[in-house]
Design a protein around this motif. Structure first.
Motif, short mmCIF file in Angstrom:
data_model
loop_
_atom_site.label_atom_id
_atom_site.label_comp_id
_atom_site.label_asym_id
_atom_site.label_seq_id
_atom_site.Cartn_x
_atom_site.Cartn_y
_atom_site.Cartn_z
N THR A 128 0.94 -1.26 0.32
CA THR A 128 -0.10 0.04 0.11
C THR A 128 0.50 0.86 -0.04
O THR A 128 1.07 1.87 -0.90
CB THR A 128 -0.90 -0.10 1.29
N PHE A 129 2.19 1.29 0.28
CA PHE A 129 2.71 2.47 1.07
C PHE A 129 4.35 1.97 0.40
O PHE A 129 4.49 1.11 0.79
CB PHE A 129 2.63 3.29 2.50
N LYS A 130 4.94 2.75 -0.21
CA LYS A 130 6.68 2.81 -0.38
C LYS A 130 7.17 2.82 1.45
O LYS A 130 7.72 1.98 1.73
CB LYS A 130 6.81 3.77 -1.09
N ASP A 131 6.30 3.76 1.40
CA ASP A 131 6.96 4.07 2.81
C ASP A 131 6.46 4.86 3.68
O ASP A 131 5.11 5.95 3.08
CB ASP A 131 8.29 4.70 3.35
N THR A 132 6.76 5.09 4.79
CA THR A 132 5.69 6.20 6.18
C THR A 132 6.56 6.62 6.67
O THR A 132 7.91 6.22 6.99
CB THR A 132 4.23 5.61 6.31
N PHE A 133 5.97 7.95 7.44
CA PHE A 133 7.65 8.52 8.50
C PHE A 133 6.93 7.52 9.12
O PHE A 133 8.00 7.41 10.53
CB PHE A 133 6.51 10.11 8.78
N ILE A 134 5.85 6.53 9.76
CA ILE A 134 5.86 5.66 10.75
C ILE A 134 7.39 4.67 10.36
O ILE A 134 8.05 3.69 11.32
CB ILE A 134 4.95 5.15 11.23
N THR A 135 6.95 4.25 9.35
CA THR A 135 7.64 3.05 8.33
C THR A 135 9.21 3.39 8.73
O THR A 135 10.43 2.79 9.43
CB THR A 135 7.78 2.38 7.45
#
Length: 521
Positions: free
Chosen positions: A86-93
């Motif tokens: 879903t996400f390549k990356d997020t601030f969380i990851t």
């Protein structure tokens, strides 16, 4: 404001295997990788791999014939792999803000809401001093800097500071634009203007939804939605200052120039003399605390403040909660935007037909009951009925959005003229407190596992909405009523058989005659 639905999203994750096993993908890439993951990662009750624990086992001794030791010691891990479907990356990851640090996401959203609180008051005062137009430009400038800087945040501290200033400038910009828009139109157009500005908010949400779908990297997404804000600086050349503010500052020549230009475009004849002492006289003023001087006013004020807090908490909470509902986050977000848009159109149609009280109460009760009902499909139906939960949540969003729009009109008409500004300001303060609470309620599902954890935020939002809706039944209707001017008027407002207070149309028209020019412009 709501980009954090994507940039602070928490995708599925599990503990990473030791280095020799080259564990870089969430889903096993081959049977051998699957074998090691199965022997290392426990399964939760929902069948998913545990997010924060792994078995303390020696994988070098594991073979295809080795049985999984479900009784092995479980240990906390400090390295993870994430589902990137879903996400390549997020601030969380990127920052690994999960497991023991999972509340940091709630803190980040709360800090943004705290920025809203500070900005609504700080920039409200600033726009009263330097003008609506310059105040709006100051907010836009801070918004540009804060939002672009967020895209380059190296850690949580910098991210939180940037989001605080983004929230503050966002609140200031929206409030300044809202006030400027209302002050540029006559009384008969204020309801329309106040609701239509919310529709442009919805357009922004649809744009965000499309951009988030195509841009799956959090930094690029945040930069892509921030840079276009630079175009807002063009308002300096296209938007006039508020004639009302100019008149309040005794800058009547500039105010008259703007009004005559508007009259020329609208083909309206104006009198030779626009401003005199009566026109500029703002009348007596009082503080919101005078609304606490009688039981009737105290109860009404507390009900209004509580409703604003709940409406804000539920509105922002449901917006932040779309990623926790299951299903596709982009479809959920878009569906929420559609029902919010529908809510504003319904307000335009129904406010002058049903009345403020009926629309507000119905919206709160409908949305609240829908949120509470989500407990049943979550606990008693299987995953194939996930759409029922999402639909009920969207009905809750419909009610919260409509209530949010009505609250501005309803509260402003309930408070007497001499306390209206300060009373609505304090109502806004209560709304910001509700907004600061909302991230923690929305993230209850990350603390409580399982289907009940998914339902828990919706139960809290629903229960609060029903309580606020029932309490608002105690408030009087304001549609087609002579609005209170003084504290004594407010005490009598809404009571039956108070003929001394109520005026017929002719008397009211005569009383308002001297202020007609002031109200018109």
């Amino acid at each position: 404001m709501l980009v954090t639905v994507f940039t602070l999203s928490i995708p599925d994750h599990r503990c990473q295997l030791p280095d020799p096993f080259n564990d870089t993908s969430y889903q096993p890439r081959d049977p051998l990788h699957q074998l090691y993951v199965n022997h290392s990662i426990p399964r939760d009750t929902d069948g998913k791999w545990s997010s924060c624990q792994r078995y303390d086992v020696n994988l070098t001794k594991v073979t295809a014939r080795t049985m999984i030791d479900v009784n092995a010691t479980r240990i906390r891990c400090n390295r993870w792999v994430y589902d990137t479907s879903t996400f390549k990356d997020t601030f969380i990851t990127e920052q690994n803000m999960i497991c023991d640090d999972d509340l940091i996401r709630s803190h980040a959203n709360m800090i943004t809401m705290a920025g809203l609180l500070v900005g609504a008051f700080g920039f409200g005062i600033l726009s009263d001093v330097i003008g609506r137009k310059l105040g709006l430009l100051a907010c836009v400038s801070m918004l540009i800097v804060g939002s672009i800087a967020t895209s380059f945040s190296p850690n949580f501290t910098v991210f939180a500071i940037c989001r605080f200033f983004t929230g503050a400038s966002n609140a200031g910009a929206f409030t300044s634009a809202f006030v400027l828009g209302l002050e540029l139109v006559g009384p008969s157009k204020r309801k329309f203007t106040g609701i239509v500005i919310e529709l442009f908010w919805c357009i922004g949400l649809f744009i965000l939804s499309v951009m988030a779908y195509f841009i799956r990297d959090w930094r690029t997404l945040h930069l892509a939605i921030s840079v276009p804000s630079v175009l807002l600086l063009a308002i300096f050349w296209f938007i006039p200052e508020s004639p009302r503010w100019l008149a309040s500052q005794n800058k009547t020549e500039k105010a008259e120039m703007i009004l005559r230009r508007a009259a020329e475009v609208n083909k309206v004849e104006l009198p030779v003399k626009l401003f005199d002492k009566d026109t500029l006289d703002s009348g007596p003023q009082a503080t919101v605390y005078e609304m606490f001087t009688s039981p009737v006013l105290l109860i009404r004020s507390l009900i209004i403040f509580f409703n604003w807090m709940v409406v804000s908490m539920v509105y922002y909470g449901l917006g932040l909660n779309v990623g926790n509902l299951g299903g596709d986050i982009y479809l959920n977000f878009t569906a929420a935007n559609i029902v919010e848009t529908a809510a504003y159109f319904l307000c335009l149609i129904l406010l002058d037909r049903w009345g403020r009280k009926a629309v507000h109460c119905t919206s709160m009760l409908l949305g609240g009951i829908a949120c509470i009902l989500t407990i049943f499909p979550l606990l008693y139906l299987d995953k194939s009925y996930e759409w029922v939960t999402i639909t009920l949540s969207m009905v809750g969003k419909l009610g919260a959005s409509a209530s949010f729009a009505v609250s501005f009109v309803f509260a402003a008409e309930l408070f007497p003229t001499i306390t209206r500004n300060s009373a609505v300001g304090f109502s806004s303060f209560c709304a910001r407190v509700g907004g600061m609470i909302s991230p923690y309620v929305a993230d209850l599902g990350t603390i409580v596992n399982g289907d009940f954890g998914t339902a828990l935020p919706l139960l809290v939002f629903g229960g609060a909405s029903v309580a606020a809706g029932l309490l608002s039944l105690l408030l009087p209707e304001t549609l087609n009523q002579t609005l209170p001017e003084t504290i004594e008027d407010a005490k009598q407002f809404g009571r039956k058989n108070k003929t001394k207070y109520h005026m017929n149309a002719t008397a009211e028209e005569t009383l308002r005659g001297k202020y007609e020019l002031k109200e018109k412009f």
